[in-house]
Design a protein around this motif. Sequence first.
Motif, PDB file in Angstrom:
ATOM      1  N   LYS A   1      -3.834   6.392  -7.841  1.00  0.00           N
ATOM      2  CA  LYS A   1      -5.183   5.829  -7.996  1.00  0.00           C
ATOM      3  C   LYS A   1      -5.194   4.365  -7.528  1.00  0.00           C
ATOM      4  CE  LYS A   1      -7.253   9.251 -10.379  1.00  0.00           C
ATOM      5  NZ  LYS A   1      -6.243  10.303 -10.320  1.00  0.00           N
ATOM      6  N   HIS A   2      -6.289   3.974  -6.926  1.00  0.00           N
ATOM      7  CA  HIS A   2      -6.460   2.582  -6.495  1.00  0.00           C
ATOM      8  C   HIS A   2      -7.492   1.906  -7.395  1.00  0.00           C
ATOM      9  CE1 HIS A   2      -8.025  -0.432  -3.285  1.00  0.00           C
ATOM     10  NE2 HIS A   2      -7.100  -0.988  -4.040  1.00  0.00           N
TER      11      HIS A   2
ATOM     12  N   ALA B   1      -0.902   2.578 -11.166  1.00  0.00           N
ATOM     13  CA  ALA B   1      -2.005   2.426 -10.212  1.00  0.00           C
ATOM     14  C   ALA B   1      -1.595   1.501  -9.070  1.00  0.00           C
ATOM     15  CB  ALA B   1      -3.236   1.848 -10.907  1.00  0.00           C
ATOM     16  N   ARG B   2      -2.212   1.713  -7.916  1.00  0.00           N
ATOM     17  CA  ARG B   2      -2.151   0.712  -6.860  1.00  0.00           C
ATOM     18  C   ARG B   2      -3.270  -0.264  -7.180  1.00  0.00           C
ATOM     19  NH1 ARG B   2      -4.325  -0.021  -1.607  1.00  0.00           N
ATOM     20  NH2 ARG B   2      -5.382   1.992  -1.457  1.00  0.00           N
ATOM     21  N   VAL B   3      -2.934  -1.522  -7.349  1.00  0.00           N
ATOM     22  CA  VAL B   3      -3.909  -2.489  -7.851  1.00  0.00           C
ATOM     23  C   VAL B   3      -4.163  -3.582  -6.810  1.00  0.00           C
ATOM     24  CG1 VAL B   3      -4.438  -4.163  -9.664  1.00  0.00           C
ATOM     25  CG2 VAL B   3      -3.153  -2.097 -10.227  1.00  0.00           C
ATOM     26  N   THR B   4      -5.438  -3.795  -6.477  1.00  0.00           N
ATOM     27  CA  THR B   4      -5.813  -4.934  -5.649  1.00  0.00           C
ATOM     28  C   THR B   4      -6.530  -5.928  -6.553  1.00  0.00           C
ATOM     29  OG1 THR B   4      -6.110  -3.493  -3.738  1.00  0.00           O
ATOM     30  CG2 THR B   4      -7.042  -5.704  -3.576  1.00  0.00           C
TER      31      THR B   4
ATOM     32  N   ALA C   1       0.844  -1.205   0.000  1.00  0.00           N
ATOM     33  CA  ALA C   1       0.000   0.000   0.000  1.00  0.00           C
ATOM     34  C   ALA C   1       0.876   1.250   0.000  1.00  0.00           C
ATOM     35  CB  ALA C   1      -0.927  -0.011   1.207  1.00  0.00           C
TER      36      ALA C   1
ATOM     37  N   THR D   1      -1.232  -6.249  -5.688  1.00  0.00           N
ATOM     38  CA  THR D   1      -1.552  -6.908  -4.419  1.00  0.00           C
ATOM     39  C   THR D   1      -2.675  -7.896  -4.661  1.00  0.00           C
ATOM     40  OG1 THR D   1      -0.964  -4.924  -3.216  1.00  0.00           O
ATOM     41  CG2 THR D   1      -2.303  -6.528  -2.038  1.00  0.00           C
TER      42      THR D   1
ATOM     43  N   LEU E   1      -9.465  -1.717  -8.272  1.00  0.00           N
ATOM     44  CA  LEU E   1      -9.838  -3.022  -7.725  1.00  0.00           C
ATOM     45  C   LEU E   1     -10.262  -3.927  -8.882  1.00  0.00           C
ATOM     46  CD1 LEU E   1     -10.795  -4.795  -5.334  1.00  0.00           C
ATOM     47  CD2 LEU E   1     -12.853  -3.407  -5.247  1.00  0.00           C
TER      48      LEU E   1
ATOM     49  N   ALA F   1     -12.009   2.538  -3.728  1.00  0.00           N
ATOM     50  CA  ALA F   1     -11.204   2.448  -4.940  1.00  0.00           C
ATOM     51  C   ALA F   1     -11.683   3.511  -5.918  1.00  0.00           C
ATOM     52  CB  ALA F   1     -11.347   1.062  -5.553  1.00  0.00           C
ATOM     53  N   ASP F   2     -10.785   3.933  -6.794  1.00  0.00           N
ATOM     54  CA  ASP F   2     -11.164   4.923  -7.807  1.00  0.00           C
ATOM     55  C   ASP F   2     -11.874   4.259  -8.977  1.00  0.00           C
ATOM     56  OD1 ASP F   2      -9.775   7.492  -6.842  1.00  0.00           O
ATOM     57  OD2 ASP F   2      -8.253   5.938  -6.628  1.00  0.00           O
TER      58      ASP F   2
END
Length: 396
Positions: A188-189, A228-231, A139, A246, A191, A266-267
């Motif tokens: 940006k996150h 992007a931060r990706v889940t 994160a 992640t 999902l 999330a965005d």
Amino acid sequence: MKRILLIVGGGIAAYKACELVRLLRKAGHRVRCVLTESGAHFVTPMTLAALSEDKVYTTLWDLKDEAEMGHIQLSREADLVVVAPATADLLARMAAGIADDLATTLLLATDKPVLAAPAMNVRMWQHAATRRNVAQLRADGVTVLEPDEGAMACGEYGPGRLPEPPAIFAAIEAALAARDAPAPLAGKHVLITAGPTHEPIDPVRYIANRSSGKQGFAIAGALARLGARVTLVAGPVALPTPLGVTRVDVETAREMAAAVDAALPADAAVMVAAVADWRAKGAAPQKIKKDGSGGTPTLRLAENPDILATLAKGDHRPRLVIGFAAETEQVIDHATAKRARKGADWIVANDVSGDVMGGDANTIHIVTADGVESWEKLPKDAVADRLATRIADALD
Ligand code: C5P
């Protein structure tokens, strides 16, 4: 030529750091090594100095000439900071922001991307504390590689082995390339759900579908490459986790719904998973017998939650909600109806006529409020890159 600051932690896998230095030097990079106190029990400063053809730093007090090479400078002159092997202890101290030796001080002071290659006993890797620390580091923007699975020096078996030096080398090259690439999705996150779900019937049987997870995983990787931060909430598939992503592994639709909820806010959300619409009502606690002892088994079904519709109509709705639709006929009509029914912004319709799921290419149409956009048949990686760029434009 790039400059790598390599922090070598303690652990039996530290010897692989020597091979990594060799690979990096061979590729023309400059490597400056920092050896932790416990790392020095496994490899010597002399070995690393010879291989890196540079001075090796072991304690804060090596930097006695602060005017010449202060710890701030040492942490920032690199293009990339690599921690290999990253022990459970080192990851924990990084996650907590502790700076009680040279390595952790540099990690806290750096303004450069950090890549960590973990190595530890399987139980330590799976421990809730390590899971928490790894999630925190990801994160925070640290790239934490997945360890390899296999026999461990301690005699146990499972994930926790340091990835092989060529794999770490490849991840370093990718991280360096990503550093030079534009990052329109930074901050940006996103999902993503991907893969099938498995709905148990009894302890040995389940309801499933043919989703391979390939398209969703490719999209997750493409979004991460754009910063992007990706889940990635993944159903049961044996695919490697894309770099910088992640991953949360789940089995059933209800677990997937809970993981999606836990990952908010999330965005944007890209729901690629082929979620089973139905689950067996009251899965049998024991294996159901073929001879029907205890009565002929009847499969009674219960409806699963619609993860996409719940998200699109919920209180924490991401700004952009994208659904997928695998269709065999009247592709655009079905997708248009689905968009309205689910409350999604876009439906990416996937023409699976004459094609079984699990292939390496996709013919897709994107249904939005503005109409339909049809793409030629493309490899899944190309679909992913194009869709990621389209998402970046929409979130701009
Ligand atoms: O209704 P259908 O399953 O065809 O819709 C497909 C879209 O809805 C996909 O984006 C899929 O991920 C999502 N979906 C979901 N939860 C379900 C069923 C589908 O999120 N239970």
